[in-house]
Design a protein around this motif. Structure first.
Motif, PDB file in Angstrom:
ATOM      1  N   SER A 129       9.006   8.313  13.248  1.00  0.00           N
ATOM      2  CA  SER A 129      10.031   9.361  13.187  1.00  0.00           C
ATOM      3  C   SER A 129      11.022   9.153  12.048  1.00  0.00           C
ATOM      4  CB  SER A 129      10.784   9.430  14.520  1.00  0.00           C
ATOM      5  OG  SER A 129      11.380   8.180  14.820  1.00  0.00           O
ATOM      6  N   ARG A 130      11.128   7.944  11.509  1.00  0.00           N
ATOM      7  CA  ARG A 130      12.093   7.664  10.445  1.00  0.00           C
ATOM      8  C   ARG A 130      11.520   7.855   9.040  1.00  0.00           C
ATOM      9  NH1 ARG A 130      14.899   2.012  12.545  1.00  0.00           N
ATOM     10  NH2 ARG A 130      15.177   2.634  14.729  1.00  0.00           N
ATOM     11  N   GLY A 131      10.207   7.925   8.933  1.00  0.00           N
ATOM     12  CA  GLY A 131       9.578   8.055   7.626  1.00  0.00           C
ATOM     13  C   GLY A 131       8.272   7.295   7.591  1.00  0.00           C
ATOM     14  N   GLY A 132       7.689   7.185   6.383  1.00  0.00           N
ATOM     15  CA  GLY A 132       6.371   6.577   6.308  1.00  0.00           C
ATOM     16  C   GLY A 132       6.196   5.640   5.136  1.00  0.00           C
ATOM     17  N   VAL A 133       5.005   5.021   5.085  1.00  0.00           N
ATOM     18  CA  VAL A 133       4.630   4.124   3.993  1.00  0.00           C
ATOM     19  C   VAL A 133       3.266   4.545   3.464  1.00  0.00           C
ATOM     20  CG1 VAL A 133       6.010   2.137   4.681  1.00  0.00           C
ATOM     21  CG2 VAL A 133       3.767   2.485   5.720  1.00  0.00           C
ATOM     22  N   ASN A 151       4.552  -4.165   0.228  1.00  0.00           N
ATOM     23  CA  ASN A 151       3.285  -3.726  -0.380  1.00  0.00           C
ATOM     24  C   ASN A 151       2.961  -2.267  -0.061  1.00  0.00           C
ATOM     25  OD1 ASN A 151       2.804  -6.327  -1.470  1.00  0.00           O
ATOM     26  ND2 ASN A 151       1.948  -6.987   0.499  1.00  0.00           N
ATOM     27  N   ALA A 152       3.994  -1.450   0.017  1.00  0.00           N
ATOM     28  CA  ALA A 152       3.788  -0.029   0.310  1.00  0.00           C
ATOM     29  C   ALA A 152       4.951   0.776  -0.240  1.00  0.00           C
ATOM     30  CB  ALA A 152       3.660   0.195   1.811  1.00  0.00           C
ATOM     31  N   ASP A 153       4.646   1.974  -0.693  1.00  0.00           N
ATOM     32  CA  ASP A 153       5.680   2.902  -1.155  1.00  0.00           C
ATOM     33  C   ASP A 153       6.163   3.742   0.021  1.00  0.00           C
ATOM     34  OD1 ASP A 153       5.355   2.057  -3.818  1.00  0.00           O
ATOM     35  OD2 ASP A 153       3.670   3.441  -4.095  1.00  0.00           O
ATOM     36  N   SER A 154       7.386   4.231  -0.083  1.00  0.00           N
ATOM     37  CA  SER A 154       7.950   5.085   0.966  1.00  0.00           C
ATOM     38  C   SER A 154       7.559   6.539   0.734  1.00  0.00           C
ATOM     39  CB  SER A 154       9.478   4.965   0.983  1.00  0.00           C
ATOM     40  OG  SER A 154       9.867   3.657   1.303  1.00  0.00           O
ATOM     41  N   LEU A 155       7.450   7.274   1.828  1.00  0.00           N
ATOM     42  CA  LEU A 155       7.241   8.719   1.757  1.00  0.00           C
ATOM     43  C   LEU A 155       7.747   9.355   3.043  1.00  0.00           C
ATOM     44  CD1 LEU A 155       3.434   9.645   2.127  1.00  0.00           C
ATOM     45  CD2 LEU A 155       4.543   7.737   3.261  1.00  0.00           C
ATOM     46  N   THR A 156       7.991  10.649   2.998  1.00  0.00           N
ATOM     47  CA  THR A 156       8.487  11.352   4.179  1.00  0.00           C
ATOM     48  C   THR A 156       7.311  11.795   5.045  1.00  0.00           C
ATOM     49  OG1 THR A 156       8.406  13.543   3.154  1.00  0.00           O
ATOM     50  CG2 THR A 156      10.416  12.234   2.814  1.00  0.00           C
ATOM     51  N   VAL A 198      -0.820  14.039   1.423  1.00  0.00           N
ATOM     52  CA  VAL A 198      -1.432  12.929   0.689  1.00  0.00           C
ATOM     53  C   VAL A 198      -2.914  13.219   0.470  1.00  0.00           C
ATOM     54  CG1 VAL A 198      -2.195  10.525   0.988  1.00  0.00           C
ATOM     55  CG2 VAL A 198       0.194  11.140   1.371  1.00  0.00           C
ATOM     56  N   GLU A 199      -3.428  12.834  -0.684  1.00  0.00           N
ATOM     57  CA  GLU A 199      -4.861  12.968  -0.926  1.00  0.00           C
ATOM     58  C   GLU A 199      -5.603  11.932  -0.073  1.00  0.00           C
ATOM     59  OE1 GLU A 199      -8.204  12.798  -4.507  1.00  0.00           O
ATOM     60  OE2 GLU A 199      -6.068  12.702  -4.986  1.00  0.00           O
ATOM     61  N   CYS A 200      -6.411  12.412   0.869  1.00  0.00           N
ATOM     62  CA  CYS A 200      -7.116  11.526   1.788  1.00  0.00           C
ATOM     63  C   CYS A 200      -8.357  12.257   2.298  1.00  0.00           C
ATOM     64  CB  CYS A 200      -6.214  11.133   2.965  1.00  0.00           C
ATOM     65  SG  CYS A 200      -5.634  12.530   3.953  1.00  0.00           S
TER      66      CYS A 200
END
Length: 428
Positions: free
Chosen positions: A255-259, A285-290, A297-299
């Motif tokens: 709920s606070r954000g993602g990696v 070892n991860a970037d932040s994202l909402t 994200v490309e996946c």
């Protein structure tokens, strides 16, 4: 403090109006395609029973506070009703109706001898002590005891509740009966009749369906990259199971954000970071994202495992996944469905993708009635069988009728319930 058994990140805005509208729209479409008679549409579009209770609870201070709760039984034609109980400050009767209806279709699609139900109490469990939650639970269980029972309606954990809450409900009903009634709830602790594999069942069942869908599309499992929105019980289980199968989880959020790491996240390290800090945000070892950015994200596979209504007509065109596997209830709007379908994205709908939880709840109920318990390996073998069979049936209907998987799922489920209603007839 009671922690949620489903998704901690789901304990946020209520999904009531949107989810009810989404579920009814999907039912109406399926009913039209099935050419369902108006009398059956009228029966199946609304809940069969609704109980609203207002009950007092003594707080630790000695003050008496009145809480409101619901138990909704959507349809009983295929057997006793089944569905969770959620504790949430914004839960509504409409939301409970929608979730009960979803449970009917989910159980029918999985071939379980259940109808759908749902329960709720308007409360923020984070604001109550353990003792207050126990007193609230026991009083609520007493209030709804007139409609629940092993052969009538079997509750389970949901948002804001957990195995301990189920233990209190089981004990309360057992005290009323004068003997232990283990099959009155599922999702219990194992030491009082719970099932091996129940906690992981929703996420594990989703990975079984996802694996089968990937084979159907000709995807190499080791090449699959997942983005998972939601890091509670379901989201974290999906992440662990996917990595164990050789997939890469490249994005994960709460709920606070993602990696995000395009080369793959160290899931165990991130979950340890969340356990220590309360969030995945800030993991190394991860970037932040909402949460909004995670959806785009490309996946290869996107797993919305938190809130309803997050994939809409506004962002569906920017979603780059080949597969959307719905761990949450109603995360995709009807307009978004059409956009994803038109561009070839395979959406595995909630009533199929997240049916693992109720499937193993059924196994727990059977074990409780028989007083004969299975190993986790036996549970998982049967879970895989149910989930993959359901997917194959949905794929068949989708190909025959040239519809998306959600429409095919609803058509199968609605037809099965309609057939049960027709066969049983109208009493008196």
């Amino acid at each position: 403090m009671v922690m949620t058994d489903i998704e901690r990140s789901a304990a946020a805005p209520s999904e009531s109006v949107d989810l009810l509208n989404i579920v009814q729209q999907h039912f109406d479409q399926a009913a039209e395609l099935l050419d369902l008679p108006a009398r059956l549409r009228g029966i199946l579009r609304v809940p069969q029973r609704e109980l609203t209770v207002n009950f007092p609870v003594k707080r630790d201070s000695g003050r008496i506070e009145v809480f409101q709760g619901f138990r909704v039984q959507h349809n009983l034609a295929r057997g006793p009703t089944k569905g969770g109980i959620r504790y949430h400050p914004n839960v509504t009767l409409d939301e409970t109706r929608a979730l009960a209806m979803l449970m009917t279709w989910k159980c029918a699609l999985a071939g379980l001898p259940y109808g759908g139900a749902k329960g709720a109490v308007i409360v923020d469990p984070k604001q109550l002590s353990v003792g207050e939650i126990e007193r609230l639970t026991r009083r609520f269980a007493t209030e709804i005891s007139v409609v629940i029972g092993p052969e009538r309606d079997i509750p389970a954990p949901d948002v804001g509740t957990n195995p301990q809450v189920m233990a209190w409900i089981m004990d309360t009903i057992s005290m009323h009966q004068g003997h232990t009634v283990p099959a009155v709830v599922t999702g219990k602790p194992i030491n009082i009749g719970g099932s091996e594999g129940r906690r992981e069942a929703t996420g594990r069942g989703l990975t079984y369906v996802l694996t089968a869908a990937a084979h159907h599309l000709g995807l190499n499992i080791s090449d699959i990259r997942l983005a998972i929105q939601g890091c509670g019980n379901v989201g974290s289980t999906v992440a662990r199971e996917a990595v164990a199968l050789g997939m890469k989880v490249i994005a994960l959020s709460d709920s606070r954000g993602g990696v995000y790491n395009p080369h793959g996240l160290d899931i165990e390290a991130i979950l340890a970071h969340k356990a220590h800090t309360g969030s995945v945000v800030g993991a190394v070892n991860a970037d932040s994202l909402t949460n909004e950015e995670l959806l785009e994200v490309e996946c290869d596979v996107l797993v919305p495992a938190a809130l309803s209504g997050v994939i809409t007509a506004q962002n569906a065109g920017r979603i780059r996944a080949q597969i959307v596997a719905e761990a949450a209830n109603g995360p995709t709007t009807k307009a978004a469905d059409a956009i994803l379908y038109d561009r070839g994205c395979l959406v595995i709908p909630d009533i199929l993708a997240n049916a693992g939880g109720v499937t193993v709840s059924y196994f727990e109920w059977v074990q409780g009635l028989q007083e004969f318990f299975w190993s986790e390996r036996e549970v998982n073998t049967q879970l895989r069988r149910v989930m993959t069979n359901a997917l194959q049936q949905v794929l068949r209907v989708s190909a025959e009728r040239q519809v998306d998987l959600r429409t095919a799922s609803y058509m199968l489920a609605v037809q099965r319930v309609a057939d049960a209603v027709t066969t049983r007839g109208i009493y008196p």
